[in-house]
Each structure stands twice: as C-alpha cells, then as structure tokens.
Enzyme design. Structure first.
Site, PDB file in Angstrom:
ATOM      1  CG  HIS A  10      -7.680  -0.991   2.634  1.00 33.52           C
ATOM      2  ND1 HIS A  10      -8.279  -1.825   3.544  1.00 33.52           N
ATOM      3  CD2 HIS A  10      -6.615  -1.678   2.145  1.00 33.52           C
ATOM      4  CE1 HIS A  10      -7.588  -2.945   3.622  1.00 33.52           C
ATOM      5  NE2 HIS A  10      -6.569  -2.885   2.775  1.00 33.52           N
ATOM      6  CD  GLU A  52      -8.061  -3.805  -0.395  1.00 29.11           C
ATOM      7  OE1 GLU A  52      -6.887  -3.513  -0.686  1.00 29.11           O
ATOM      8  OE2 GLU A  52      -8.342  -4.737   0.368  1.00 29.11           O
ATOM      9  CG  HIS A  89      -1.995  -1.116   1.104  1.00 30.56           C
ATOM     10  ND1 HIS A  89      -2.453  -1.639  -0.084  1.00 30.56           N
ATOM     11  CD2 HIS A  89      -2.642  -1.818   2.082  1.00 30.56           C
ATOM     12  CE1 HIS A  89      -3.341  -2.594   0.158  1.00 30.56           C
ATOM     13  NE2 HIS A  89      -3.466  -2.736   1.455  1.00 30.56           N
TER      14      HIS A  89
HETATM   15  C1  GAL Z   1      -5.140  -5.776   1.981  1.00 30.39           C
HETATM   16  C2  GAL Z   1      -4.074  -6.782   1.741  1.00 30.39           C
HETATM   17  C3  GAL Z   1      -4.012  -7.656   2.958  1.00 30.39           C
HETATM   18  C4  GAL Z   1      -3.723  -6.836   4.191  1.00 30.39           C
HETATM   19  C5  GAL Z   1      -4.690  -5.672   4.287  1.00 30.39           C
HETATM   20  C6  GAL Z   1      -4.328  -4.676   5.358  1.00 30.39           C
HETATM   21  O1  GAL Z   1      -5.305  -4.965   0.875  1.00 30.39           O
HETATM   22  O2  GAL Z   1      -4.338  -7.530   0.581  1.00 30.39           O
HETATM   23  O3  GAL Z   1      -3.021  -8.656   2.781  1.00 30.39           O
HETATM   24  O4  GAL Z   1      -2.404  -6.382   4.162  1.00 30.39           O
HETATM   25  O5  GAL Z   1      -4.735  -4.970   3.084  1.00 30.39           O
HETATM   26  O6  GAL Z   1      -4.240  -5.240   6.612  1.00 30.39           O
END
Ligand code: GAL
Length: 385
Positions: A210, A350, A136
């Site tokens: 998110h 997402e 991210h």
């Molecule tokens: C998602 C990701 C997960 C985890 C989450 C945040 O987008 O695919 O593996 O990291 O974010 O906790």
C-alpha cells in the site's frame, strides 16, 4: 561492477577489509544495512533495512507492517527525492493505522462485503472496520504486526525477506498461514516485491503493498498533473460502500479511461457516479482496474510520469488487478520531515486480486489450499527523462 562488490552488505565488509573506503564500495553497487528503528512498549524491536544501488536509489523497509518507509529516486538531473508517503517514527504508523502508508496488506487486500465469505459451505466473519465492510484484512491486519527479517540476495539484487505466521482464526480467517514478503533492489532502478504463502487449511488470500507515490516527492503538493497510463480496458464498478457490483465494465467513455496517458487531475472532479462513490465531496479515483497484462509479468501494467521532475514509474505484476487510489481520504497529514500530505497528495498502485473476490463468482479466485503456494511478483521500475 566487480563480482566482489556485487555481494552487497558482505561486500562492504570485505571491501573494507581489503582497504577500500566504504563510500566507494557503496557508490559501486548494491548495499544493505540495518539498525534498530524503534522499541515497542512490550520490548519488541522494530528494525529498519536500507537497500541501496549505485544510482543513489534507496529503499527503507520496516519490520513493523513489512512497510516500505521511504524510497529515494533520482530525477532527470540526478537529484534524489523520497517518493513515498510515510512517518519518521513507529508512533506515526500506530496512530494513523487506517492510511496504511507503505504497508504490506493481508490477509485480504481491499474490501470484503460485511466482512463475510464462505468456503466449502462454512461461513466466516472478519471484524468490520470500514462502515459495513472489512478493509485490508480487518482492524488488525498484517500492517499492524512486527515481522521477522532476514537478508536475501540473488545475482544482481540486494534484498530483505520479511516473514509472519498468521495463526488459524486470526481476524476470522481459517488456516495457519506462513507468509513471506521480499523487497529487493537492482541496478536498473527496479524495486521488486515478491510474496509467498502457504496454509494448512483452505483459506482466502489477497496480498498487496500500500505505498502512496508522489513522483515529485512526498509532501510536494498534489499529484493532479502527474500523467498516468493504465493498460486496462475494464474495471470493476462499485456500489456506494465501495463493494464491486460483480461486473467487469469497459472504461471507454468514462473518467476511468487511462488507456492513453492522461493527468490524474483531468477528470478527477467529473460529475460521474463512480467518482462520487469513491469520494462523495470532491471526487477521486479508488477503483480496481482489470489489467490487460492478465498476470503476465513481461507486460507493462501501468506507467506514471511527473512532468516537473521527469520521474517515471512503470509497473509490472503477476496480479490480475490494480487498485489506483488517489489519496482521497488524506486531509493534511504531517509526515516525514514535518511535510504535509494534502488531499490527492499521492497515488497508490495496489496490485491485487479483485476486491471482495470470495463473494464474486465471476472474479478470479483468491482461494488458497494446503499443499499449494501463493506467489506474487510486482516490479516498480523507476527512470527519469
Ligand atoms: C485503499 C482503499 C481506499 C482506502 C485506502 C486506505 O486501498 O481502496 O478506499 O480505504 O485504501 O485509506
């Protein structure tokens, strides 16, 4: 709704000037208000914008992380519940930055293998923050900055646009990037998120939101009996560090097959290698599905229903993929109103380009060049039945 009342926050002021009660103006249509939410230690003010429609739907957006902080949605009886996970104060977001509740993600959604990519023969390094990989956008992504905000409207929509300037080299990414995210609400219970970005040097970009949804209400248990359809015949398989192998594999015959409605809980514990990669102990979904809609905003991408409340969420997007993540790393957080968010207590949708795309020649490109504009539109449409 009269044209006068359609003009939102200003409408409210005008309505009051014309002697109408504020409540009747609000009940009649789209409104917006904003107020200080918090003041950070360095004196920066964090604002909260609240968008409402005439059906009681209400979206609260923070300038911290351009975050969707709460989303009130009616059930089949008209009863409102907050369907997204979040915190009551900025401290919650600062202390639990690794869950990304409701945040705008950038510059690069999901993972970049070893935090690396190359562009025009030059190698770039993003600081890693998820085992060997960058997640991210690295340790201080867009979700950890305070954005500027301005009110925006178009006919039938009330909105707020957040903007952020990401300097050349920030988190290792090239180019001065100007990015905007607009949240808006209409009377059809659609929450729309639109993104726009430009750069002065070639770079890579993969923006998303998110939000963690629980259609029964945030903190009302897990989402295992909520029923999902994903209009996606393929997904991008991952390795044990959650980096795509580069394949586009069929979902048919795997627990990732949501092409027909199936409860999240039906196959979440199946003994399948991909589910164990996503969550080694109990399993979970955390994958990028290749959407059949392939960028067509007119085609349904996903559909989730909560049988208890009757709330339904339909997803439309211009993005080619969606990361459905079932809160596998949630371990009993205390969120808004003191409620507990259990393991599997929510799902994310997402909308994105595929993870690690800069290192995967077969994936749609995430490259952004000067003189081009990155755009994305995603619609979250709510109803109840
Ligand atoms: C998602 C990701 C997960 C985890 C989450 C945040 O987008 O695919 O593996 O990291 O974010 O906790």
């Amino acid at each position: 709704m009269t044209p006068l009342l359609a003009r939102t926050g200003q409408a409210l002021g005008l309505a009051m000037a014309f002697g109408l009660a504020a409540s009747s103006a609000q009940a009649a249509g789209l409104t917006r208000e904003h107020a200080n939410f918090a003041t950070l230690e360095d004196g920066t003010s964090v604002e909260r914008f609240v968008l409402r429609n005439g059906h009681g739907m209400q979206a609260s957006i923070l300038t911290y992380g351009a975050t969707l902080q709460s989303l009130l949605v009616p059930d089949k009886a008209g009863k409102l519940a907050d369907v997204v996970l979040g915190f009551d104060d900025v401290k919650g977001y600062q202390e639990h930055g690794d869950v990304y509740f409701g945040a705008t993600i950038g510059r690069f959604g999901n993972r970049l293998a070893k935090g690396q990519f190359s562009l025009d023969g030059k190698q770039y390094q993003v600081p890693v923050n998820d085992g060997p990989n960058a997640l991210h956008g690295g340790p201080k992504g867009f979700d950890k900055h305070v954005w500027k905000a301005r009110e925006t409207d178009e006919k039938g929509w009330v909105g707020v646009t957040l903007s952020y300037h990401s300097a050349d080299g920030e988190m290792g990414f090239p180019g001065n990037l100007n990015v905007e995210v607009e949240y808006s609400l209409n009377e059809d219970n659609v929450l729309r998120i639109r993104y726009k970005a430009t750069t002065d040097r070639s770079t890579v970009l993969n923006l998303t939101n998110h939000s963690y949804f629980n259609l029964a209400g945030a903190g009302e248990g897990d989402i295992l009996n909520q029923v999902a359809t994903l209009y996606a015949a393929k997904y991008t398989p991952i390795d044990s560090t959650l980096i795509p192998t580069g394949e586009l594999a069929p979902v048919a015959g795997t627990p990732l097959d949501f092409t027909r409605p199936v409860a999240f809980g039906k196959h979440i514990r199946d003994d399948h290698e991909q589910l164990k990669f996503a969550e080694p102990k109990q399993g979970g979904f955390d994958f990028n599905w290749v959407l059949d809609s392939a960028g067509d905003l007119g085609k349904l991408a996903a559909d989730v229903m909560d049988p208890g409340s009757g709330r339904r969420l339909q997803l439309y997007t211009t993005e080619p993929g969606v990361q459905l993540y079932t809160g596998n790393f949630l371990k009993g957080f205390t969120g808004k109103g003191g409620k507990t968010y259990p393991h599997w207590g929510a799902f994310t949708l997402e909308t994105q380009h595929y993870p690690d795309a800069p290192n995967q020649p077969n994936f749609p490109s995430t490259r952004l060049d000067p003189k081009h504009t990155y755009t994305q539109t995603t619609l979250f449409k709510f109803s109840a039945q």
